[in-house]
Scaffold this motif. Structure first.
Motif, PDB file in Angstrom:
ATOM      1  N   GLY A 171      63.319  -2.377 -18.716  1.00 61.05           N
ATOM      2  CA  GLY A 171      62.605  -1.384 -19.351  1.00 61.05           C
ATOM      3  C   GLY A 171      61.605  -1.917 -20.067  1.00 61.05           C
ATOM      4  O   GLY A 171      60.954  -0.897 -20.841  1.00 61.05           O
ATOM      5  N   VAL A 172      61.332  -2.965 -20.391  1.00 61.05           N
ATOM      6  CA  VAL A 172      60.596  -3.674 -21.241  1.00 61.05           C
ATOM      7  C   VAL A 172      59.435  -4.124 -20.418  1.00 61.05           C
ATOM      8  O   VAL A 172      59.443  -4.902 -19.360  1.00 61.05           O
ATOM      9  N   ARG A 173      58.273  -3.696 -21.034  1.00 64.53           N
ATOM     10  CA  ARG A 173      56.845  -4.517 -20.241  1.00 64.53           C
ATOM     11  C   ARG A 173      56.138  -5.585 -21.262  1.00 64.53           C
ATOM     12  O   ARG A 173      55.676  -6.490 -20.819  1.00 64.53           O
ATOM     13  N   ARG A 174      56.380  -5.693 -22.623  1.00 59.44           N
ATOM     14  CA  ARG A 174      55.980  -6.601 -23.561  1.00 59.44           C
ATOM     15  C   ARG A 174      56.678  -6.475 -24.862  1.00 59.44           C
ATOM     16  O   ARG A 174      57.322  -5.596 -24.998  1.00 59.44           O
ATOM     17  N   ARG A 175      56.791  -7.587 -25.587  1.00 63.81           N
ATOM     18  CA  ARG A 175      57.431  -7.746 -26.747  1.00 63.81           C
ATOM     19  C   ARG A 175      56.522  -8.103 -27.965  1.00 63.81           C
ATOM     20  O   ARG A 175      55.683  -9.125 -27.586  1.00 63.81           O
ATOM     21  N   VAL A 197      64.541  12.651 -25.556  1.00 62.23           N
ATOM     22  CA  VAL A 197      64.707  11.271 -25.867  1.00 62.23           C
ATOM     23  C   VAL A 197      63.480  10.322 -26.041  1.00 62.23           C
ATOM     24  O   VAL A 197      62.536  10.316 -25.359  1.00 62.23           O
ATOM     25  N   ALA A 198      63.687   9.846 -27.477  1.00 59.66           N
ATOM     26  CA  ALA A 198      62.689   8.857 -27.865  1.00 59.66           C
ATOM     27  C   ALA A 198      62.624   7.602 -27.137  1.00 59.66           C
ATOM     28  O   ALA A 198      63.870   6.834 -27.303  1.00 59.66           O
ATOM     29  N   VAL A 199      61.340   7.091 -26.667  1.00 61.52           N
ATOM     30  CA  VAL A 199      61.835   5.689 -25.825  1.00 61.52           C
ATOM     31  C   VAL A 199      60.535   5.304 -26.097  1.00 61.52           C
ATOM     32  O   VAL A 199      59.306   5.583 -25.908  1.00 61.52           O
ATOM     33  N   ASN A 200      60.810   3.835 -26.684  1.00 56.20           N
ATOM     34  CA  ASN A 200      59.431   2.879 -26.888  1.00 56.20           C
ATOM     35  C   ASN A 200      59.886   1.312 -26.331  1.00 56.20           C
ATOM     36  O   ASN A 200      59.291   0.525 -26.906  1.00 56.20           O
ATOM     37  N   ILE A 201      60.909   1.258 -25.812  1.00 58.54           N
ATOM     38  CA  ILE A 201      61.375  -0.049 -25.627  1.00 58.54           C
ATOM     39  C   ILE A 201      60.369  -0.944 -24.772  1.00 58.54           C
ATOM     40  O   ILE A 201      60.520  -2.038 -24.819  1.00 58.54           O
ATOM     41  N   GLY A 202      59.715  -0.089 -23.881  1.00 60.87           N
ATOM     42  CA  GLY A 202      58.790  -0.704 -22.992  1.00 60.87           C
ATOM     43  C   GLY A 202      57.569  -1.489 -23.906  1.00 60.87           C
ATOM     44  O   GLY A 202      57.158  -2.498 -23.177  1.00 60.87           O
ATOM     45  N   ARG A 203      57.299  -0.984 -24.777  1.00 61.44           N
ATOM     46  CA  ARG A 203      56.381  -1.868 -25.656  1.00 61.44           C
ATOM     47  C   ARG A 203      56.557  -2.624 -26.735  1.00 61.44           C
ATOM     48  O   ARG A 203      56.022  -3.477 -27.134  1.00 61.44           O
ATOM     49  N   VAL A 204      58.155  -2.422 -27.195  1.00 65.58           N
ATOM     50  CA  VAL A 204      58.405  -3.360 -28.313  1.00 65.58           C
ATOM     51  C   VAL A 204      59.601  -4.117 -28.083  1.00 65.58           C
ATOM     52  O   VAL A 204      60.147  -5.058 -28.810  1.00 65.58           O
ATOM     53  N   ALA A 205      60.248  -3.682 -26.906  1.00 71.12           N
ATOM     54  CA  ALA A 205      61.602  -4.298 -26.565  1.00 71.12           C
ATOM     55  C   ALA A 205      62.859  -4.041 -27.485  1.00 71.12           C
ATOM     56  O   ALA A 205      62.821  -3.242 -28.083  1.00 71.12           O
ATOM     57  N   ASN A 206      63.911  -4.967 -27.229  1.00 69.57           N
ATOM     58  CA  ASN A 206      65.030  -4.559 -28.508  1.00 69.57           C
ATOM     59  C   ASN A 206      64.413  -5.443 -29.562  1.00 69.57           C
ATOM     60  O   ASN A 206      64.822  -6.699 -29.747  1.00 69.57           O
ATOM     61  N   SER A 264      60.557 -12.092 -12.176  1.00 73.45           N
ATOM     62  CA  SER A 264      59.526 -11.302 -11.904  1.00 73.45           C
ATOM     63  C   SER A 264      59.112 -10.335 -12.992  1.00 73.45           C
ATOM     64  O   SER A 264      60.276  -9.775 -13.536  1.00 73.45           O
ATOM     65  N   ALA A 265      57.985 -10.175 -13.339  1.00 77.67           N
ATOM     66  CA  ALA A 265      57.858  -9.176 -14.211  1.00 77.67           C
ATOM     67  C   ALA A 265      58.354  -7.753 -13.953  1.00 77.67           C
ATOM     68  O   ALA A 265      58.742  -7.071 -14.721  1.00 77.67           O
ATOM     69  N   GLN A 266      58.019  -7.378 -12.626  1.00 75.95           N
ATOM     70  CA  GLN A 266      58.522  -6.041 -12.106  1.00 75.95           C
ATOM     71  C   GLN A 266      59.964  -6.114 -12.401  1.00 75.95           C
ATOM     72  O   GLN A 266      60.485  -4.772 -12.684  1.00 75.95           O
ATOM     73  N   TRP A 267      60.732  -6.960 -12.022  1.00 71.46           N
ATOM     74  CA  TRP A 267      62.211  -6.974 -12.296  1.00 71.46           C
ATOM     75  C   TRP A 267      62.788  -6.584 -13.615  1.00 71.46           C
ATOM     76  O   TRP A 267      63.225  -5.904 -13.846  1.00 71.46           O
ATOM     77  N   ILE A 268      62.044  -7.428 -14.647  1.00 75.19           N
ATOM     78  CA  ILE A 268      62.258  -7.123 -15.995  1.00 75.19           C
ATOM     79  C   ILE A 268      61.953  -5.576 -16.449  1.00 75.19           C
ATOM     80  O   ILE A 268      62.882  -5.155 -17.035  1.00 75.19           O
ATOM     81  N   PRO A 320      51.185  -9.087 -34.903  1.00 74.81           N
ATOM     82  CA  PRO A 320      50.406  -8.722 -33.983  1.00 74.81           C
ATOM     83  C   PRO A 320      50.460  -9.702 -32.821  1.00 74.81           C
ATOM     84  O   PRO A 320      49.852  -9.216 -31.526  1.00 74.81           O
ATOM     85  N   ARG A 321      51.113 -10.749 -32.526  1.00 77.74           N
ATOM     86  CA  ARG A 321      51.118 -11.696 -31.318  1.00 77.74           C
ATOM     87  C   ARG A 321      52.111 -10.801 -30.371  1.00 77.74           C
ATOM     88  O   ARG A 321      53.444 -10.249 -30.777  1.00 77.74           O
ATOM     89  N   THR A 322      51.882 -10.894 -29.075  1.00 76.35           N
ATOM     90  CA  THR A 322      52.586 -10.315 -28.229  1.00 76.35           C
ATOM     91  C   THR A 322      52.591 -10.944 -26.976  1.00 76.35           C
ATOM     92  O   THR A 322      52.085 -11.849 -26.631  1.00 76.35           O
ATOM     93  N   VAL A 323      53.745 -10.810 -26.305  1.00 74.39           N
ATOM     94  CA  VAL A 323      54.247 -11.479 -24.948  1.00 74.39           C
ATOM     95  C   VAL A 323      54.425 -10.445 -23.869  1.00 74.39           C
ATOM     96  O   VAL A 323      55.537  -9.722 -24.140  1.00 74.39           O
ATOM     97  N   SER A 324      53.554 -10.472 -22.940  1.00 71.83           N
ATOM     98  CA  SER A 324      53.899  -9.668 -21.715  1.00 71.83           C
ATOM     99  C   SER A 324      55.058 -10.318 -20.721  1.00 71.83           C
ATOM    100  O   SER A 324      55.290 -11.243 -20.839  1.00 71.83           O
ATOM    101  N   ASN A 325      55.364  -9.393 -19.801  1.00 72.05           N
ATOM    102  CA  ASN A 325      56.433  -9.839 -18.872  1.00 72.05           C
ATOM    103  C   ASN A 325      55.791 -10.941 -17.927  1.00 72.05           C
ATOM    104  O   ASN A 325      56.422 -11.819 -17.543  1.00 72.05           O
TER     105      ASN A 325
END
Length: 358
Positions: free
Chosen positions: A40-44, A280-289, A31-35, A16-21
């Motif tokens: 392609g990641v916004r949070r993890r 193409v399935a993409v979800n890296i923005g929400r879960v990272a690698n 920079s959060a925008q640079w990440i 449940p714990r998340t960390v945003s850029n």
């Protein structure tokens, strides 16, 4: 005809714990925008103190088993790069906590390619008659191996678990795993590694070394540009070979599910293959690698979003440390899906991740 492994269930779990850029950059700068632009990641999602890989694996595996009506399994296989301990393997404890009994249980280690390697191993168990139903889980608490003050790596990785239930079946039915393509290049093993903790470092300390291990050696070291180039080439090559062995053309692929390492890698691979972005399935923005959990988490999201439906032809592909890589194909089957929403999948109504305890 000998049994082949057939996908019969799917599930996931995100802590449940998340960390945003923004939260990450407040700690490490940048920079959060640079990440988001570069990775392609916004949070993890990240584990809480005291939470480990076994806990995530049990959550994901339990969801799959409950959705399947609680039927038993003959084997539990866990792919992970962040086991709870160096010894013993984590899978036996996962099996015990899930109430699976004294079944065959072991870990597979192939970093971000672990889910593809593990699928092949499980398919071998089924074909050899060693198991008729296998619970296979990819789970990671990998942020525990990432230096929290290293912006380069801390921005990339997240924690989570994805699981599939496999059963014996026939090659011509939906869900049957197609031919596997697997490879490695150990001459480049230092491209992504955690230097300390294994026998090499321990051996040095035991042979007159002063025992001091640099703090950085306990954390992941990554040669990003070289990995990027290798990932694009190997993922594209193995994908083409897997399609050839399955007798498919690139135009046959309805959904491409690649390891979510970096959005630019996914874009480059799909461009090389000529697969349109919408497939193409993409979800890296929400879960990272999430390493071994990456492919099953992307499958879950694609199902919940309605982008992956029964009858779709699916190409799976991954590249990871080692380096290792792999690819395979399958026609997506009818499987239980009601449990996926709220289990770390994308909510249809909000488009955001919901990770709830049960």
């Amino acid at each position: 005809m000998s049994d082949v492994a057939v996908v019969a269930g799917l599930g996931s779990w995100l802590p449940p714990r998340t960390v945003s850029n923004e939260q990450l950059c407040a700690r490490v700068g940048g920079s959060a925008q640079w990440i988001e632009q570069r990775v392609g990641v916004r949070r993890r999602h990240v584990v809480s103190p005291g939470e480990a890989t076994c806990d995530l694996a049990v959550r994901a595996g339990g969801r799959v088993l409950r959705a399947a009506g609680g039927a038993g399994v003959d084997a539990v296989v866990l792919a992970t790069t962040s086991p709870d301990r160096l010894c013993p393997a984590t899978a036996p404890e996962v099996a015990s906590r899930l109430g699976c009994g004294p079944v065959l249980a072991f870990d597979v280690s192939a970093a971000c390619s672990g889910f593809l390697y593990g699928l092949a191993v499980c398919a071998g168990l089924v074909s050899a008659g060693l198991a008729t139903r296998v619970l296979f889980i990819g789970a990671e608490a990998f942020t525990t191996l990432v230096n929290p003050l290293d912006r380069t790596t801390a921005a990339v990785f997240g924690d989570g678990a994805g699981a599939v239930l496999l059963r014996g079946g026939t090659l011509d039915e939906p869900g049957a795993l197609g031919p596997f393509v697997l490879g490695s290049d150990g001459a480049r093993s230092d491209l992504l590694a955690v230097p300390a903790g294994g026998s090499r470092q321990r051996s040095r300390c035991g042979l007159g070394h002063d025992g001091h291990v640099p703090d950085a050696d306990w954390y992941l070291a990554m040669a990003g540009p070289a990995l990027f180039r290798q990932a694009v080439v190997r993922m594209a090559e193995s994908s083409r070979t897997a399609l050839d062995r399955a007798g498919w053309s690139l135009s046959d692929v309805d959904v491409f599910v690649g390891h979510q390492a970096n959005l630019r890698i996914l874009d480059a691979v799909s461009e090389r293959l000529g697969i349109p972005h919408e497939r193409v399935a993409v979800n890296i923005g929400r879960v990272a690698n999430t390493l071994t959990a990456s492919v099953p988490l992307a499958l879950v999201d694609a199902v919940v979003e309605g982008r992956l439906r029964p009858g779709h032809r699916v190409l799976l592909c991954a590249f990871g440390a080692g380096p290792t890589w792999g690819a395979t194909t399958l026609v997506w089957p009818e499987i239980p899906t009601a449990h996926l929403i709220g289990s770390g999948a994308v909510s249809r109504s909000t488009g955001t991740h919901a990770a709830v305890h049960d």
